[in-house]
Design an enzyme around this catalytic site. Structure first.
Site, short mmCIF file in Angstrom:
data_model
loop_
_atom_site.label_atom_id
_atom_site.label_comp_id
_atom_site.label_asym_id
_atom_site.label_seq_id
_atom_site.Cartn_x
_atom_site.Cartn_y
_atom_site.Cartn_z
N ASP A 55 9.41 3.10 1.98
CA ASP A 55 8.14 3.82 2.56
C ASP A 55 8.08 3.50 3.70
O ASP A 55 7.45 2.71 4.01
CB ASP A 55 7.02 3.26 1.34
CG ASP A 55 5.68 3.96 1.94
OD1 ASP A 55 5.65 4.60 2.78
OD2 ASP A 55 4.64 3.93 1.20
N PHE A 103 0.93 -1.13 -0.01
CA PHE A 103 -0.02 0.05 -0.07
C PHE A 103 0.92 1.13 -0.13
O PHE A 103 1.55 1.52 0.98
CB PHE A 103 -0.97 0.14 1.21
CG PHE A 103 -1.61 1.28 1.23
CD1 PHE A 103 -2.87 1.33 0.36
CD2 PHE A 103 -1.69 2.38 1.79
CE1 PHE A 103 -3.82 2.24 0.27
CE2 PHE A 103 -2.31 3.74 1.45
CZ PHE A 103 -3.27 3.67 1.00
N LYS A 138 2.33 10.87 7.11
CA LYS A 138 1.37 10.58 8.36
C LYS A 138 2.13 11.25 9.61
O LYS A 138 1.62 12.63 9.60
CB LYS A 138 1.46 9.20 8.65
CG LYS A 138 0.49 8.46 7.33
CD LYS A 138 0.11 7.29 7.73
CE LYS A 138 -1.30 6.82 6.78
NZ LYS A 138 -0.88 5.68 5.94
C1 LIG Z 1 -0.86 6.04 4.45
C2 LIG Z 1 0.32 5.49 3.42
C3 LIG Z 1 0.47 6.07 2.35
C4 LIG Z 1 -0.35 7.30 1.70
O1 LIG Z 1 -0.34 8.29 2.55
P1 LIG Z 1 -1.55 9.34 2.33
O2 LIG Z 1 -1.06 10.58 3.22
O3 LIG Z 1 -2.92 8.80 2.70
O4 LIG Z 1 -1.51 9.75 0.76
C5 LIG Z 1 1.56 5.71 1.82
N1 LIG Z 1 2.43 4.56 2.06
C6 LIG Z 1 1.80 3.93 3.18
C7 LIG Z 1 2.99 2.67 3.52
C8 LIG Z 1 0.81 4.43 3.94
O5 LIG Z 1 0.35 3.87 5.11
#
Ligand SMILES: *Cc1c(COP(=O)(O)O)cnc(C)c1O
Length: 403
Positions: free
Chosen positions: A226, A141, A255
């Site tokens: 990420d 994700f 986040k």
């Molecule tokens: C939440 C998340 C995203 C996307 O972040 P948004 O601020 O919702 O666009 C990307 N990568 C990971 C691992 C995430 O948990």
């Protein structure tokens, strides 16, 4: 009840149905506690998917935000802003990296990294024009934009949103041999979550991330990690990569970088890669804005003390000890990393959604993912007693569903 029904009705009528929320309407929050429109209190056991790692309205973060609100909030990067300088330096120093590029949402940070990796591929690695490939992991994700969903194998994220962006492939998470086979001379980057959050807190096999690092170095490929959900102390260290001794070329943060107050994301990495971007090639009106920078700097100052990481370690050990006895009693598996857990509910007992609804009735807010799993991520400021209470609620709910 009347007010909550009105609000739910407004949202369901006038806002697109791109989420399926639990039936609770939050009006305010403080620390680990949220209060609904009828004055009922709930413990936040999700922390906005780890965006709220330091708790709601953390006094230090609120103070930094309020002070900046009274100064200046947005200049655009047409001008230099005094708050942005310290934020850029603080973030690079926290992570021991050379440069950063600020954006707002996590998805934007991922998009930025994809652009940077491609540019590096053409300008440094010497890949032929438009031939760059990026290898990701299945069940990843990384966000919801058209390019990012092109790398997803989740049907609800992908279906009916094609045509998809080319140059993206994926291999099973944790499979080094498949990764080795997927890397071609045109591969510019491997992009992965170090722990797959949305997939249900799936930890990498022992040694996997170090092996990805070794392989990417050997094949002249960037390693992009990420850490949007794993980062900022959630797993017990500032980054999860710190725990396994891996130094990626690019780290993605989002986040909790904005303290749950404003959207703040960034790509942080080496000068070799970030130094390639020239004026006009990438940007965002709000990226690195003074309000975001002030909050981001305050978040980094919190992380510098090590207090949040320590809390994640200590409360994480408590969480793990409380979850493990549930295995075989309505729970089939638990996976934890710091103060973070994926709990697989036994299908014979019920679904993740059913468990979430029962916990809501008891004043504990969690959210299901992928039908059978609930994800637990309380604010790191949770006390021992509060966590103990929450674990009793979970154990009783799982027990009641079995019988
Ligand atoms: C939440 C998340 C995203 C996307 O972040 P948004 O601020 O919702 O666009 C990307 N990568 C990971 C691992 C995430 O948990």
């Amino acid at each position: 009840m009347a007010r909550s029904h009105t609000v739910i009705d407004q949202i369901e009528t006038f806002a697109a149905h791109n989420y399926h929320p639990l039936p609770v309407v939050i009006e305010s929050a403080q620390g680990v506690w949220m209060t609904d429109v009828d004055g009922r209190r709930y413990m936040d056991f999700l922390s906005a998917y780890s965006a709220m790692n330091f708790g709601h309205n953390h006094p230090v973060l609120v103070e930094a935000a309020v002070a900046q609100l009274h100064k200046v909030c947005l200049t655009s990067r047409a001008f230099y802003a005094s708050a942005f300088g310290p934020f850029a330096q603080d973030l690079c120093e926290l992570l021991g990296m050379d440069m950063m590029l600020p954006m707002n949402t996590g998805a934007e940070a991922v998009e930025t990294a994809i652009k940077l990796a491609r540019k590096w591929g053409y300008q440094v690695k010497g890949v032929a024009p438009d031939a760059a490939e990026i290898v990701g992991m299945q069940d990843n994700f990384h966000g919801r934009t058209t390019t990012i969903i092109s790398l997803s194998n989740d049907d609800s994220a992908r279906a009916d949103f094609g045509p998809y962006t080319p140059g993206l492939t994926s291999v099973p998470f944790g499979d080094v041999d498949a990764l080795r086979a997927a890397i071609t001379p045109n591969t510019v980057a491997v992009l992965l979550e170090p722990i797959q959050g949305e997939a249900g807190v799936i930890l990498p096999p022992e040694g996997f991330l170090a092996e990805v690092r070794r392989l990417t170095r050997e094949r002249n490929v960037l390693m992009i990690v990420d850490e949007i959900q794993t980062g900022m102390a959630r797993t017990g260290t500032t980054l999860y990569c710190d725990q396994v001794g891996v130094e990626p070329d690019l780290v993605l943060l989002g986040k909790a970088l904005g303290g749950g107050i404003v959207p703040v994301s960034a790509v942080v990495g080496t000068r070799d890669v970030l130094g390639l971007i020239q004026p006009g090639q990438h940007g965002s009106t709000f990226g690195g804005n003074p309000l975001a920078s002030a909050v981001g700097s305050a978040v980094i100052a919190l992380l510098h003390t090590g207090e949040m990481q320590q809390r994640a370690v200590e409360r994480g050990a408590q969480l793990r000890a409380a979850l493990e006895p549930l295995v075989g009693h309505g729970v089939t598996e638990v996976r934890t990393a710091g103060l973070w857990a994926g709990v697989d509910i036994d299908p014979a007992a019920g679904t993740g959604r059913e468990v979430s609804e029962r916990l809501l009735e008891r004043g504990l807010l969690v959210k299901d993912t992928h039908v059978q799993t609930i994800r637990i991520a309380p604010p790191l400021v949770i006390t021992e007693g509060e966590l103990e209470w929450a674990m009793v609620q979970l154990a009783e709910v799982v027990e009641s569903l079995r019988s």
